[in-house]
Design a protein around this motif. Structure first.
Motif, PDB file in Angstrom:
ATOM      1  N   ARG A 195      21.178 -33.549  77.794  1.00 26.72           N
ATOM      2  CA  ARG A 195      22.025 -34.147  76.762  1.00 26.72           C
ATOM      3  C   ARG A 195      22.249 -33.230  75.568  1.00 26.72           C
ATOM      4  NH1 ARG A 195      24.938 -38.209  78.639  1.00 26.72           N
ATOM      5  NH2 ARG A 195      23.699 -39.737  79.733  1.00 26.72           N
ATOM      6  N   GLN A 196      21.329 -32.263  75.344  1.00 25.22           N
ATOM      7  CA  GLN A 196      21.498 -31.360  74.199  1.00 25.22           C
ATOM      8  C   GLN A 196      20.837 -30.019  74.453  1.00 25.22           C
ATOM      9  OE1 GLN A 196      19.322 -32.407  70.549  1.00 25.22           O
ATOM     10  NE2 GLN A 196      18.557 -34.181  71.673  1.00 25.22           N
ATOM     11  N   VAL A 236      23.224 -28.192  85.999  1.00 23.88           N
ATOM     12  CA  VAL A 236      24.224 -29.255  86.078  1.00 23.88           C
ATOM     13  C   VAL A 236      24.353 -29.634  87.556  1.00 23.88           C
ATOM     14  CG1 VAL A 236      26.632 -29.886  85.663  1.00 23.88           C
ATOM     15  CG2 VAL A 236      25.464 -28.319  84.085  1.00 23.88           C
ATOM     16  N   THR A 271      30.120 -36.199  81.273  1.00 26.01           N
ATOM     17  CA  THR A 271      28.945 -36.387  80.445  1.00 26.01           C
ATOM     18  C   THR A 271      29.153 -35.630  79.138  1.00 26.01           C
ATOM     19  OG1 THR A 271      26.517 -36.296  80.405  1.00 26.01           O
ATOM     20  CG2 THR A 271      27.637 -34.391  81.340  1.00 26.01           C
ATOM     21  N   THR A 272      28.398 -36.016  78.122  1.00 24.36           N
ATOM     22  CA  THR A 272      28.508 -35.383  76.803  1.00 24.36           C
ATOM     23  C   THR A 272      27.289 -34.503  76.560  1.00 24.36           C
ATOM     24  OG1 THR A 272      29.735 -37.294  75.970  1.00 24.36           O
ATOM     25  CG2 THR A 272      28.781 -35.815  74.330  1.00 24.36           C
ATOM     26  N   LEU A 273      27.531 -33.349  75.963  1.00 33.44           N
ATOM     27  CA  LEU A 273      26.481 -32.389  75.634  1.00 33.44           C
ATOM     28  C   LEU A 273      26.540 -32.121  74.133  1.00 33.44           C
ATOM     29  CD1 LEU A 273      24.373 -30.247  76.566  1.00 33.44           C
ATOM     30  CD2 LEU A 273      26.297 -28.674  76.869  1.00 33.44           C
ATOM     31  N   LEU A 304      21.093 -23.855  81.920  1.00 32.64           N
ATOM     32  CA  LEU A 304      21.377 -25.287  81.892  1.00 32.64           C
ATOM     33  C   LEU A 304      21.754 -25.716  83.304  1.00 32.64           C
ATOM     34  CD1 LEU A 304      21.835 -27.772  79.915  1.00 32.64           C
ATOM     35  CD2 LEU A 304      24.240 -27.180  80.077  1.00 32.64           C
ATOM     36  N   ARG A 344      29.913 -31.242  69.786  1.00 37.38           N
ATOM     37  CA  ARG A 344      29.809 -32.080  70.983  1.00 37.38           C
ATOM     38  C   ARG A 344      30.811 -31.577  72.029  1.00 37.38           C
ATOM     39  NH1 ARG A 344      27.118 -36.877  70.236  1.00 37.38           N
ATOM     40  NH2 ARG A 344      28.280 -37.934  71.883  1.00 37.38           N
ATOM     41  N   TYR A 345      30.362 -31.519  73.263  1.00 40.50           N
ATOM     42  CA  TYR A 345      31.183 -31.040  74.360  1.00 40.50           C
ATOM     43  C   TYR A 345      31.202 -32.088  75.478  1.00 40.50           C
ATOM     44  CZ  TYR A 345      30.987 -26.490  72.107  1.00 40.50           C
ATOM     45  OH  TYR A 345      31.102 -25.462  71.202  1.00 40.50           O
ATOM     46  N   VAL A 403      25.429 -29.784  71.168  1.00 42.91           N
ATOM     47  CA  VAL A 403      24.945 -28.427  70.916  1.00 42.91           C
ATOM     48  C   VAL A 403      24.596 -28.346  69.429  1.00 42.91           C
ATOM     49  CG1 VAL A 403      25.549 -25.976  70.949  1.00 42.91           C
ATOM     50  CG2 VAL A 403      26.386 -27.502  72.754  1.00 42.91           C
ATOM     51  N   ALA A 425      23.245 -33.617  83.569  1.00 45.53           N
ATOM     52  CA  ALA A 425      22.972 -32.417  82.780  1.00 45.53           C
ATOM     53  C   ALA A 425      22.133 -32.839  81.577  1.00 45.53           C
ATOM     54  CB  ALA A 425      24.277 -31.772  82.312  1.00 45.53           C
TER      55      ALA A 425
END
Length: 152
Positions: free
Chosen positions: A58-59, A47, A147-149, A45, A130-131, A151, A56
């Protein structure tokens, strides 16, 4: 009946064993499977950090993840990965930074501040959810450096 010398028979047997091993490795995707303690390969991933933003994907799929973090600068940045709860991340009394002690139970990992133009890596195991990825240098989170990721 003619019998090959012992050395020739041994060399032939070893060659066959090596060929079998190489075939097994090739069929398993160039890795050894089924060995005790073996970990699945980590997803990569990318970043990118820059003042007041983090780029980054998003998922991604749940599992082992290797974050490759590049700091475009111009300042030092850290990266903290926290599983998102039902409330916004709590701030410290200074009102400028996230209270890292309060989010410690849900922190998946962190990287200490990296200098501009530096690359760092962080290996994580992420479960579905969600992270939030953020920099907690003074004022950076509030300035939009998060930012939100998702998973899955």
């Amino acid at each position: 009946m003619w019998r090959a010398p012992v050395r020739l028979r041994l060399r032939t047997a070893l060659s066959g064993a090596v060929l079998l091993c190489l075939t097994a490795i090739a069929l398993s995707g160039c890795g050894v499977t089924g060995s005790a303690g073996a970990k699945p390969a980590a997803q990569g991933l990318k970043v990118v950090e820059r003042d007041f933003r983090i780029r980054a994907p998003r998922q991604l799929a749940a599992g082992n993840v290797r974050l490759s973090v590049y700091n475009e600068g111009p300042d030092s940045h850290e990266l903290i990965v926290v599983r998102e709860g039902t409330r916004p991340l709590p701030l410290r009394r200074d009102g400028l930074t996230v209270d890292e002690d309060a989010v410690k139970p849900s922190t998946a990992g962190l990287l200490e501040p990296g200098l501009p133009e530096s690359r760092r890596e962080l290996n994580l195991h992420l479960t579905p959810g969600r992270y939030v990825l953020f920099c907690n240098m003074s004022g950076h989170y509030l300035g939009g450096m998060h930012t939100t990721l998702l998973v899955r």
